[in-house]
Design a protein around this motif. Structure first.
Motif: not given
Length: 400
Positions: A235-251
Protein backbone atom coordinates in the motif's frame (compact mmCIF):
# COMPACT_ATOMS: atom_id res chain seq x y z
CA UNK A 1 7.54 27.74 25.09
CA UNK A 2 10.97 26.40 24.27
CA UNK A 3 13.39 23.73 25.52
CA UNK A 4 11.33 22.51 28.46
CA UNK A 5 11.22 18.97 29.89
CA UNK A 6 8.50 17.14 31.80
CA UNK A 7 8.84 13.94 33.79
CA UNK A 8 5.42 12.79 32.62
CA UNK A 9 2.97 14.42 30.16
CA UNK A 10 3.20 17.75 28.34
CA UNK A 11 6.77 18.85 27.76
CA UNK A 12 5.67 22.31 26.61
CA UNK A 13 2.03 22.55 27.80
CA UNK A 14 -0.04 20.11 29.84
CA UNK A 15 -3.68 21.14 30.13
CA UNK A 16 -5.76 19.14 32.62
CA UNK A 17 -8.54 21.70 33.05
CA UNK A 18 -11.81 22.08 31.14
CA UNK A 19 -10.60 25.24 29.39
CA UNK A 20 -8.81 25.29 26.04
CA UNK A 21 -5.57 26.64 24.64
CA UNK A 22 -5.11 28.91 21.62
CA UNK A 23 -1.79 29.03 19.77
CA UNK A 24 -1.62 32.00 17.40
CA UNK A 25 1.61 33.13 15.77
CA UNK A 26 3.70 31.52 18.50
CA UNK A 27 6.03 28.57 18.75
CA UNK A 28 6.08 25.49 20.95
CA UNK A 29 9.40 23.92 20.15
CA UNK A 30 12.23 21.72 21.41
CA UNK A 31 10.28 20.47 24.41
CA UNK A 32 10.38 16.88 25.63
CA UNK A 33 8.36 14.44 27.69
CA UNK A 34 10.67 11.41 27.61
CA UNK A 35 8.53 9.29 29.94
CA UNK A 36 5.11 10.66 28.98
CA UNK A 37 2.86 11.87 26.19
CA UNK A 38 2.65 15.15 24.30
CA UNK A 39 6.14 16.53 23.85
CA UNK A 40 4.72 19.87 22.70
CA UNK A 41 1.12 19.95 23.98
CA UNK A 42 -0.89 17.43 26.03
CA UNK A 43 -4.66 17.53 26.65
CA UNK A 44 -5.96 14.76 28.87
CA UNK A 45 -9.12 15.88 30.67
CA UNK A 46 -12.47 17.62 30.34
CA UNK A 47 -13.88 19.38 27.26
CA UNK A 48 -10.58 20.77 26.04
CA UNK A 49 -10.01 22.49 22.72
CA UNK A 50 -6.59 23.16 21.25
CA UNK A 51 -6.86 25.84 18.55
CA UNK A 52 -3.80 26.42 16.35
CA UNK A 53 -3.78 29.39 13.99
CA UNK A 54 -0.52 30.45 12.34
CA UNK A 55 1.48 28.93 15.17
CA UNK A 56 3.95 26.08 15.15
CA UNK A 57 4.57 22.96 17.23
CA UNK A 58 7.95 21.70 16.13
CA UNK A 59 11.01 19.78 17.24
CA UNK A 60 9.35 18.18 20.28
CA UNK A 61 9.73 14.60 21.60
CA UNK A 62 7.62 12.20 23.67
CA UNK A 63 6.71 8.53 24.05
CA UNK A 64 3.47 9.17 22.10
CA UNK A 65 2.23 12.34 20.44
CA UNK A 66 5.53 14.06 19.81
CA UNK A 67 3.86 17.33 18.82
CA UNK A 68 0.27 17.13 20.11
CA UNK A 69 -1.47 14.52 22.28
CA UNK A 70 -5.21 14.47 23.05
CA UNK A 71 -6.95 11.95 25.32
CA UNK A 72 -10.53 11.38 26.56
CA UNK A 73 -13.81 11.65 24.70
CA UNK A 74 -14.32 15.42 24.68
CA UNK A 75 -10.82 16.61 23.86
CA UNK A 76 -10.33 17.88 20.32
CA UNK A 77 -8.24 20.24 18.22
CA UNK A 78 -8.82 22.74 15.43
CA UNK A 79 -5.78 23.24 13.24
CA UNK A 80 -6.44 26.16 10.90
CA UNK A 81 -2.95 27.02 9.71
CA UNK A 82 0.66 26.79 10.78
CA UNK A 83 3.05 23.89 11.30
CA UNK A 84 3.35 20.66 13.23
CA UNK A 85 6.80 19.59 12.13
CA UNK A 86 10.01 17.75 13.04
CA UNK A 87 8.50 16.07 16.08
CA UNK A 88 9.43 12.56 17.22
CA UNK A 89 8.21 9.72 19.41
CA UNK A 90 9.95 6.76 21.03
CA UNK A 91 11.03 3.51 19.42
CA UNK A 92 7.55 1.99 19.88
CA UNK A 93 5.70 5.30 19.84
CA UNK A 94 2.53 6.34 18.06
CA UNK A 95 1.74 9.69 16.45
CA UNK A 96 4.98 11.61 15.95
CA UNK A 97 3.09 14.71 14.82
CA UNK A 98 -0.33 14.19 16.42
CA UNK A 99 -1.82 11.48 18.63
CA UNK A 100 -5.59 12.00 18.77
CA UNK A 101 -8.10 9.92 20.71
CA UNK A 102 -10.89 12.41 21.42
CA UNK A 103 -14.31 11.39 20.10
CA UNK A 104 -15.40 14.99 19.49
CA UNK A 105 -14.56 15.83 15.86
CA UNK A 106 -11.22 17.52 15.31
CA UNK A 107 -10.63 19.64 12.21
CA UNK A 108 -7.60 20.19 10.00
CA UNK A 109 -7.75 23.09 7.56
CA UNK A 110 -11.19 24.60 8.16
CA UNK A 111 -10.25 28.30 7.76
CA UNK A 112 -10.27 30.58 4.70
CA UNK A 113 -6.48 30.38 4.52
CA UNK A 114 -5.74 29.28 0.95
CA UNK A 115 -3.07 26.77 1.92
CA UNK A 116 -4.17 25.29 5.21
CA UNK A 117 -1.86 23.77 7.82
CA UNK A 118 1.24 21.67 7.25
CA UNK A 119 1.99 18.44 9.11
CA UNK A 120 5.46 17.60 7.89
CA UNK A 121 8.73 15.79 8.61
CA UNK A 122 7.56 14.04 11.77
CA UNK A 123 9.11 10.66 12.49
CA UNK A 124 8.14 7.70 14.66
CA UNK A 125 11.15 6.25 16.46
CA UNK A 126 14.07 5.56 14.13
CA UNK A 127 11.93 5.53 10.98
CA UNK A 128 13.66 8.57 9.48
CA UNK A 129 17.08 6.95 9.86
CA UNK A 130 15.73 3.69 8.46
CA UNK A 131 14.33 5.24 5.31
CA UNK A 132 17.39 7.48 5.03
CA UNK A 133 19.49 4.30 4.93
CA UNK A 134 21.59 4.96 8.04
CA UNK A 135 19.75 2.36 10.17
CA UNK A 136 19.28 -1.30 9.25
CA UNK A 137 16.39 -2.08 11.63
CA UNK A 138 12.98 -0.61 12.33
CA UNK A 139 10.98 -0.66 15.54
CA UNK A 140 7.18 -0.92 15.68
CA UNK A 141 5.88 2.60 15.21
CA UNK A 142 2.58 3.89 13.84
CA UNK A 143 1.49 7.23 12.48
CA UNK A 144 4.35 9.45 11.38
CA UNK A 145 2.08 12.44 10.76
CA UNK A 146 -1.06 11.42 12.69
CA UNK A 147 -2.11 8.47 14.83
CA UNK A 148 -5.90 8.67 15.07
CA UNK A 149 -8.07 6.79 17.55
CA UNK A 150 -10.77 9.48 17.47
CA UNK A 151 -12.60 11.51 14.80
CA UNK A 152 -10.83 13.84 12.34
CA UNK A 153 -12.06 15.81 9.31
CA UNK A 154 -9.30 16.93 6.95
CA UNK A 155 -10.45 19.66 4.54
CA UNK A 156 -7.33 21.59 3.59
CA UNK A 157 -3.59 21.42 4.05
CA UNK A 158 -0.69 19.01 3.63
CA UNK A 159 0.44 15.87 5.42
CA UNK A 160 3.83 15.22 3.88
CA UNK A 161 7.38 13.92 4.45
CA UNK A 162 6.44 11.92 7.55
CA UNK A 163 7.93 8.54 8.49
CA UNK A 164 6.74 5.47 10.38
CA UNK A 165 6.75 1.70 10.07
CA UNK A 166 2.96 1.70 9.55
CA UNK A 167 1.03 4.72 8.33
CA UNK A 168 3.67 7.21 7.25
CA UNK A 169 1.14 10.01 6.82
CA UNK A 170 -1.86 8.74 8.82
CA UNK A 171 -2.53 5.65 10.91
CA UNK A 172 -6.30 5.39 11.34
CA UNK A 173 -6.82 2.84 14.11
CA UNK A 174 -9.71 0.46 14.76
CA UNK A 175 -12.78 2.43 15.90
CA UNK A 176 -11.44 5.73 14.53
CA UNK A 177 -12.96 7.89 11.77
CA UNK A 178 -10.93 9.98 9.33
CA UNK A 179 -12.57 11.95 6.51
CA UNK A 180 -10.89 13.81 3.62
CA UNK A 181 -13.46 16.12 2.05
CA UNK A 182 -11.66 19.11 0.55
CA UNK A 183 -10.08 19.60 -2.88
CA UNK A 184 -6.99 21.12 -1.24
CA UNK A 185 -6.41 18.33 1.27
CA UNK A 186 -3.21 16.48 0.37
CA UNK A 187 -1.52 13.43 1.86
CA UNK A 188 1.81 13.23 0.07
CA UNK A 189 3.12 15.36 -2.75
CA UNK A 190 1.76 18.07 -5.02
CA UNK A 191 3.32 19.70 -8.06
CA UNK A 192 4.33 22.60 -5.80
CA UNK A 193 5.92 20.39 -3.17
CA UNK A 194 7.40 17.63 -5.32
CA UNK A 195 9.36 14.95 -3.46
CA UNK A 196 7.60 15.40 -0.12
CA UNK A 197 6.21 11.87 0.00
CA UNK A 198 5.38 10.06 3.21
CA UNK A 199 7.19 6.77 3.80
CA UNK A 200 6.31 3.54 5.60
CA UNK A 201 6.55 -0.23 5.24
CA UNK A 202 2.75 -0.60 5.10
CA UNK A 203 0.49 2.29 4.14
CA UNK A 204 2.92 5.06 3.29
CA UNK A 205 0.07 7.52 2.85
CA UNK A 206 -2.59 5.90 5.06
CA UNK A 207 -2.78 2.71 7.10
CA UNK A 208 -6.42 1.98 7.91
CA UNK A 209 -8.08 -0.20 10.53
CA UNK A 210 -11.06 2.12 11.20
CA UNK A 211 -13.34 4.11 8.92
CA UNK A 212 -11.55 6.16 6.26
CA UNK A 213 -13.32 8.16 3.53
CA UNK A 214 -11.87 10.30 0.75
CA UNK A 215 -14.45 12.34 -1.17
CA UNK A 216 -12.04 15.08 -2.19
CA UNK A 217 -8.34 15.82 -2.17
CA UNK A 218 -5.28 13.81 -3.09
CA UNK A 219 -3.29 10.89 -1.73
CA UNK A 220 -0.42 11.10 -4.16
CA UNK A 221 3.24 10.15 -4.57
CA UNK A 222 3.79 8.27 -1.33
CA UNK A 223 6.24 5.35 -1.18
CA UNK A 224 6.00 2.06 0.70
CA UNK A 225 9.45 0.52 0.84
CA UNK A 226 11.14 -2.12 2.94
CA UNK A 227 14.88 -1.59 2.30
CA UNK A 228 15.73 -4.72 4.34
CA UNK A 229 14.99 -8.32 3.41
CA UNK A 230 13.06 -8.90 6.65
CA UNK A 231 10.12 -6.76 5.55
CA UNK A 232 7.53 -6.91 2.80
CA UNK A 233 5.57 -3.77 2.04
CA UNK A 234 1.98 -3.05 1.03
CA UNK A 235 0.00 0.00 0.00
CA UNK A 236 1.96 2.97 -1.27
CA UNK A 237 -1.15 5.15 -0.99
CA UNK A 238 -3.50 3.23 1.32
CA UNK A 239 -3.12 -0.08 3.15
CA UNK A 240 -6.44 -1.57 4.31
CA UNK A 241 -5.81 -3.96 7.20
CA UNK A 242 -9.39 -3.78 8.48
CA UNK A 243 -12.34 -1.46 8.96
CA UNK A 244 -13.86 0.31 5.94
CA UNK A 245 -12.26 2.45 3.26
CA UNK A 246 -14.44 4.37 0.80
CA UNK A 247 -12.98 6.23 -2.18
CA UNK A 248 -15.88 8.31 -3.51
CA UNK A 249 -13.96 11.23 -5.00
CA UNK A 250 -10.57 12.85 -5.25
CA UNK A 251 -7.55 10.84 -6.32
CA UNK A 252 -5.23 8.15 -5.01
CA UNK A 253 -2.54 8.29 -7.67
CA UNK A 254 1.14 7.93 -8.51
CA UNK A 255 2.00 6.07 -5.31
CA UNK A 256 4.58 3.29 -5.27
CA UNK A 257 5.30 0.07 -3.42
CA UNK A 258 8.59 -1.80 -3.31
CA UNK A 259 10.72 0.48 -5.46
CA UNK A 260 13.76 -0.18 -3.24
CA UNK A 261 12.88 -3.78 -2.35
CA UNK A 262 14.71 -6.85 -3.58
CA UNK A 263 11.73 -9.25 -3.75
CA UNK A 264 8.49 -9.11 -5.73
CA UNK A 265 6.13 -9.96 -2.87
CA UNK A 266 5.14 -6.33 -2.46
CA UNK A 267 1.54 -5.40 -3.18
CA UNK A 268 -0.55 -2.41 -4.17
CA UNK A 269 1.15 0.64 -5.61
CA UNK A 270 -1.85 2.86 -4.80
CA UNK A 271 -4.04 0.62 -2.61
CA UNK A 272 -3.47 -2.74 -0.95
CA UNK A 273 -6.70 -4.30 0.33
CA UNK A 274 -6.03 -7.18 2.71
CA UNK A 275 -9.00 -7.20 5.09
CA UNK A 276 -12.13 -5.28 6.06
CA UNK A 277 -14.30 -3.55 3.44
CA UNK A 278 -13.28 -1.53 0.39
CA UNK A 279 -15.78 0.57 -1.58
CA UNK A 280 -14.56 2.32 -4.73
CA UNK A 281 -17.55 4.47 -5.69
CA UNK A 282 -16.00 7.50 -7.43
CA UNK A 283 -12.82 9.38 -8.17
CA UNK A 284 -9.68 7.90 -9.61
CA UNK A 285 -7.01 5.45 -8.49
CA UNK A 286 -4.33 5.38 -11.15
CA UNK A 287 -0.73 5.87 -12.15
CA UNK A 288 0.67 3.55 -9.49
CA UNK A 289 3.66 1.21 -9.39
CA UNK A 290 4.28 -2.02 -7.51
CA UNK A 291 7.37 -4.17 -7.84
CA UNK A 292 5.13 -7.11 -7.00
CA UNK A 293 1.37 -7.28 -7.58
CA UNK A 294 -1.13 -4.58 -8.46
CA UNK A 295 0.38 -1.39 -9.80
CA UNK A 296 -2.79 0.46 -8.85
CA UNK A 297 -4.85 -1.88 -6.60
CA UNK A 298 -4.09 -5.21 -4.96
CA UNK A 299 -7.27 -6.92 -3.70
CA UNK A 300 -7.24 -10.02 -1.50
CA UNK A 301 -11.04 -9.93 -1.15
CA UNK A 302 -14.15 -8.88 -3.07
CA UNK A 303 -14.57 -5.11 -3.32
CA UNK A 304 -17.27 -2.87 -4.80
CA UNK A 305 -16.78 -0.58 -7.78
CA UNK A 306 -19.50 1.77 -9.04
CA UNK A 307 -20.30 5.34 -10.09
CA UNK A 308 -17.49 7.08 -11.99
CA UNK A 309 -14.75 5.11 -10.22
CA UNK A 310 -11.89 4.38 -12.60
CA UNK A 311 -8.23 3.56 -12.96
CA UNK A 312 -6.07 3.94 -16.04
CA UNK A 313 -6.59 1.16 -18.57
CA UNK A 314 -2.83 0.65 -19.01
CA UNK A 315 -0.46 -1.21 -16.72
CA UNK A 316 -0.19 1.66 -14.22
CA UNK A 317 -3.94 1.29 -13.59
CA UNK A 318 -3.70 -2.47 -12.99
CA UNK A 319 -6.06 -4.12 -10.50
CA UNK A 320 -4.60 -7.41 -9.27
CA UNK A 321 -7.19 -9.89 -7.99
CA UNK A 322 -5.94 -12.58 -5.62
CA UNK A 323 -7.46 -16.05 -5.92
CA UNK A 324 -10.44 -15.28 -3.65
CA UNK A 325 -11.07 -11.75 -4.98
CA UNK A 326 -13.29 -10.23 -7.65
CA UNK A 327 -15.03 -6.91 -8.29
CA UNK A 328 -18.69 -6.43 -7.34
CA UNK A 329 -20.63 -4.26 -9.83
CA UNK A 330 -23.98 -3.26 -8.19
CA UNK A 331 -24.81 -0.52 -10.74
CA UNK A 332 -23.60 0.84 -14.07
CA UNK A 333 -20.12 2.30 -14.15
CA UNK A 334 -19.96 5.69 -15.84
CA UNK A 335 -17.20 7.93 -17.10
CA UNK A 336 -16.84 11.48 -15.93
CA UNK A 337 -18.09 14.04 -18.47
CA UNK A 338 -14.52 14.65 -19.66
CA UNK A 339 -14.12 11.03 -20.75
CA UNK A 340 -15.67 9.15 -23.66
CA UNK A 341 -16.41 5.45 -23.41
CA UNK A 342 -16.10 2.98 -26.26
CA UNK A 343 -15.73 -0.78 -26.38
CA UNK A 344 -12.04 -0.37 -27.04
CA UNK A 345 -11.40 1.91 -24.04
CA UNK A 346 -11.64 0.49 -20.54
CA UNK A 347 -11.82 1.99 -17.09
CA UNK A 348 -9.45 -0.57 -15.58
CA UNK A 349 -7.00 -3.34 -16.37
CA UNK A 350 -7.55 -6.60 -14.46
CA UNK A 351 -4.82 -9.13 -13.71
CA UNK A 352 -6.08 -12.39 -12.16
CA UNK A 353 -3.90 -14.44 -9.81
CA UNK A 354 -4.09 -17.42 -12.17
CA UNK A 355 -5.07 -18.13 -15.76
CA UNK A 356 -5.28 -21.88 -15.21
CA UNK A 357 -8.76 -23.18 -16.10
CA UNK A 358 -9.44 -19.58 -17.06
CA UNK A 359 -13.09 -20.13 -17.97
CA UNK A 360 -13.78 -20.79 -14.27
CA UNK A 361 -11.93 -17.67 -13.09
CA UNK A 362 -14.47 -15.06 -11.99
CA UNK A 363 -13.29 -11.45 -11.99
CA UNK A 364 -16.65 -9.58 -11.88
CA UNK A 365 -19.87 -10.26 -9.98
CA UNK A 366 -23.12 -8.42 -9.30
CA UNK A 367 -26.36 -7.44 -11.00
CA UNK A 368 -24.77 -5.19 -13.63
CA UNK A 369 -21.91 -7.33 -14.90
CA UNK A 370 -23.56 -7.89 -18.30
CA UNK A 371 -23.69 -4.17 -19.10
CA UNK A 372 -20.22 -3.37 -17.79
CA UNK A 373 -17.94 -6.30 -18.65
CA UNK A 374 -16.61 -4.64 -21.80
CA UNK A 375 -15.41 -1.67 -19.78
CA UNK A 376 -12.59 -3.80 -18.36
CA UNK A 377 -9.41 -4.96 -20.06
CA UNK A 378 -7.55 -8.09 -18.96
CA UNK A 379 -3.76 -8.49 -18.90
CA UNK A 380 -2.46 -10.87 -21.52
CA UNK A 381 -0.66 -14.02 -20.45
CA UNK A 382 2.03 -15.84 -22.43
CA UNK A 383 0.93 -14.06 -25.58
CA UNK A 384 -2.74 -14.97 -25.14
CA UNK A 385 -5.36 -12.23 -24.97
CA UNK A 386 -8.34 -12.47 -22.61
CA UNK A 387 -11.63 -10.64 -22.12
CA UNK A 388 -14.35 -10.59 -19.45
CA UNK A 389 -17.55 -12.40 -20.41
CA UNK A 390 -21.05 -11.05 -19.75
CA UNK A 391 -21.22 -13.37 -16.72
CA UNK A 392 -18.00 -12.01 -15.23
CA UNK A 393 -15.66 -14.92 -16.05
CA UNK A 394 -12.52 -14.93 -18.19
CA UNK A 395 -12.74 -15.90 -21.79
CA UNK A 396 -9.97 -16.17 -24.36
CA UNK A 397 -10.33 -13.66 -27.16
CA UNK A 398 -10.28 -16.66 -29.48
CA UNK A 399 -13.26 -18.39 -27.76
CA UNK A 400 -16.59 -18.54 -29.49
Amino acid sequence: TKSNNADYDGGGICNLASSGVKIAKGNIKYNASPSGNGGGVCFTNGSNECFIYDGSVDGNKALNGGGLYTLNNNTFFKFASGWIAFNRVGSSGYGAGIYHSGKATSYIGFSTNSYGPDITANSSGNAYEYFDGSSSSLSSQRGGGIYNVGVITFSKGKIRSNYAKEGGGVYNASGATFTMDGANAVIGTTATYWGDDNKAIDGAGVHNGGTFTISGGQINDNAANKYQATYDCEGGGIYISGGTVTVSGGSVSSNACGTDATSTTNCGGNIAYSNGTFNFTGGEVNGGYSKGYGNSIYAAKVFTMKGDAHTAYGSDGEIYLASSACINIPSNLTYKSSNTYSETTSIALITPASYANYQSVQVLKGSYVGSNNKKFNVSSNAGTEYVVSSTGYLRGSFDN
